[in-house]
Every structure is written in C-alpha cells, then in structure tokens.
Design an enzyme around this catalytic site. Sequence first.
Site, PDB file in Angstrom:
ATOM      1  CG  ASP A  95      37.608  34.537  36.854  1.00 39.45           C
ATOM      2  OD1 ASP A  95      38.182  34.266  37.935  1.00 39.45           O
ATOM      3  OD2 ASP A  95      36.967  35.584  36.672  1.00 39.45           O
ATOM      4  CB  SER A 154      46.441  39.674  37.556  1.00 32.45           C
ATOM      5  OG  SER A 154      45.512  40.382  38.334  1.00 32.45           O
TER       6      SER A 154
END
Length: 163
Positions: free
Chosen positions: A126, A11
């Site tokens: 991730d 993010s």
Amino acid sequence: MTVCTGNICRSPMAEIVLRDRFEAAGLGDSVVVDSSGVSDEERGNPVDRRARAVLAEHGYLTGAGHHARQVTAADVASRDLVLAMTTRHARDLRDLAGQRDPVIRMYRSFDPAAHGLPENELDIADPWYGGPHDFEVCLAQIEAAADGVVDFVRAELGVSSGA
C-alpha cells in the site's frame, strides 16, 4: 475488477492502467474494468492525489470522477475476473464469494517476473503510507502485470492478438 483496501490508490491505478492496455489491444469495447475496496473507510473519496500525480506523470488518465466504493458479494459473483492486490484482499474476496467459485487471482500473478511465486509473495504494498517513490513502485508493479492480464482475458474471450 481490481480490489485493494480503500479503493483510492492501488485498485483505481490498476483499473486505469488496465483500461489503457485493453484499449491499446483493441479490446476497449469488449472488456469492462472497474475497481473497489474491501473496506468502506474511503467510500465516496476520489483517487488519492499522489496516485493521480504518478498516473499523470506516466501519461495515464487520473481517475477524474472516481468515487471509492466497497466490494460486495454481488460484485464478486458477477465479475469474470477479480484481481486482488494482496493476499488479505484475496482472502476477503473468497469469503465474500462463499460457495460460488469466481475467478479470484492475485494481480501480480500475471507479472512474468513473479511467475511461480507463492501467493503470499505477490502483494502490492500500500503506497498510501509512503511517499512519491512508493507510488512509483506501485505503478511499476501494476504495469508489469497489466499485459499478462490482457493476454489472459484475450485468451478467455478467444480473441487472437492479431500479431
């Protein structure tokens, strides 16, 4: 707002890339971009060093001064667009939104190459568990969707591209 798990890799990388793209599109003063995570496990931590390295290698700012934070229901309610990195994040965000109806979208849904894929195939993995290559792949996926996000926001603002 871009949202991942801990707000130290995906993010903030997306936040930085989007800020760069909005600035280049002449919308830097019109659009606020921020980021958060669905978990508070990294609260207060800076951008992961490997994410900073790949950002710097590609000419981006590195997120100096970033402090990871957990998304809140108030965050979701107050944003015009919330961009989830995975379907799990999107589900968590929709749970936080409750009866409110904010615009929650998968970040990669703005990638032209991913157009038409079902939501469960739009996850950005991730990179935290991997090495430098995983951070390169993550950044490439973020960059691939960034112009689509800018175009969407430009249309929502009723601003032409000037082209």
